[in-house]
Design a protein around this motif. Structure first.
Motif, PDB file in Angstrom:
ATOM      1  N   ARG A  21      44.723  46.157  34.817  1.00  0.00           N
ATOM      2  CA  ARG A  21      43.722  45.984  35.851  1.00  0.00           C
ATOM      3  C   ARG A  21      43.759  47.148  36.847  1.00  0.00           C
ATOM      4  N   GLU A 270      48.142  37.967  30.901  1.00  0.00           N
ATOM      5  CA  GLU A 270      46.926  38.145  31.708  1.00  0.00           C
ATOM      6  C   GLU A 270      47.215  37.799  33.167  1.00  0.00           C
ATOM      7  N   ASP A 272      44.667  38.144  36.677  1.00  0.00           N
ATOM      8  CA  ASP A 272      43.389  38.659  37.167  1.00  0.00           C
ATOM      9  C   ASP A 272      43.090  38.348  38.629  1.00  0.00           C
TER      10      ASP A 272
END
Length: 301
Positions: A21, A270, A272
């Protein structure tokens, strides 16, 4: 041509990567930690040229890249957005990713029975598990694969509503999708657990862990190309798959079960929302490798 493994790869059992990210773009390129791959959201890099595409090319020099999309709307009865597919095809041609994936959902449709421009939702919406919906998703997946000239992986969804007239269970729906199109499956372990927790909040008497293990056992092992791991938040009346915290012990347990079932498939951490420092994600990678070693040693015993 496919991406080669970087020299710093250290996966003794199963490949493990992170979602790359924006807050970690510069630090990852500088540190080059021992990861087996990185995964990005495809749509964030659709614009040709520019800073975003340049950063992704730099990342591709050091790691295999997996492209994970949120906008194909594979379950849409309105079909695939041609412009979206064009942009994805261009990105795939340039980056040569190790995997391309999106979700078993819809986000695109028409508000009129007459021909009209499609509208887009702001979320990933669940498709009904019916044979008609399966036909639509198969056609869309096949169109994407024909254009990209490769199989894609389709991810199970964390869903907060249920259709009343499902004809198939979710694993059966996904298995048939893979059988008919030759696509692969991306199994998100956290999504399965979130759905089971929400079912329990709605009155289910079944043990969520047992439900999830049965779900995993119903998936055809040879079709699974990747596993996703993430955190979630319990809001009391609903559990949200927010990708904003560490993987919980129950999901680690299910992850081990998944590896025993599917083998040493690539796995992704993951994160986010409330994105922490890069080292936190790397610590989760270390944990994933430790769980993988335990699971696959057990599976081989």
């Amino acid at each position: 041509m496919t991406a080669t493994e970087p020299s710093m790869q250290t996966s003794a059992v199963a490949p493990v990567g992170i979602g790359w990210r924006h807050p970690h773009h510069a630090e990852l390129l500088q540190r080059q930690p021992a990861l087996d791959f990185i995964e990005v959201h495809s749509e964030n890099f659709f614009a040709p040229g520019g800073a975003a595409r340049a950063v992704l090319r730099q990342g591709r020099e050091h790691y295999p890249v997996s492209l994970h999309g949120v906008g194909l709307s594979l379950g849409s009865a309105a079909g695939i957005d041609g412009a979206h597919l064009d942009q994805l095809a261009a990105l795939v041609a340039e980056i040569e990713p190790v995997r391309v994936s999106d979700h078993a959902c819809f986000a695109r449709g028409s508000l009129s029975s007459r021909p009209a421009p499609a509208v887009h939702a702001s979320d990933l919406l669940p498709t009904p598990f019916t044979r008609e919906a399966l036909d639509a998703m198969c056609a869309n997946v096949q169109r994407v694969q024909d254009r990209l000239r490769r199989p894609i992986a389709v991810e199970n969804l964390s869903a907060y509503v249920r259709w009343r007239h499902n004809e198939l269970g979710e694993p059966e729906f996904l298995n048939l999708l893979a059988q008919r199109t030759g696509c692969q499956l991306l199994v998100d372990v956290n999504n399965i657990f979130v759905n089971a927790l929400n079912d329990k909040l709605q009155g289910s008497m079944h043990d969520p862990l047992v439900v999830c293990k049965n779900w995993l056992d119903a998936i055809d092992p040879g079709d699974v190309a990747e596993l996703h791991l993430a955190g979630h938040v319990d809001c009391g009346d609903i559990v949200i798959d927010d990708h904003g915290s560490r993987v919980v012990p129950q999901v680690w347990s299910l992850y081990r079960h998944a590896l025993e079932r599917f083998g040493a498939v690539p796995s992704l951490i993951e994160w986010d929302t409330d994105v922490p420092g890069l080292q936190v994600l790397l610590d989760e990678v270390t944990a994933a490798r430790e769980h993988a070693n335990r699971a696959l040693d057990t599976g081989a015993a």
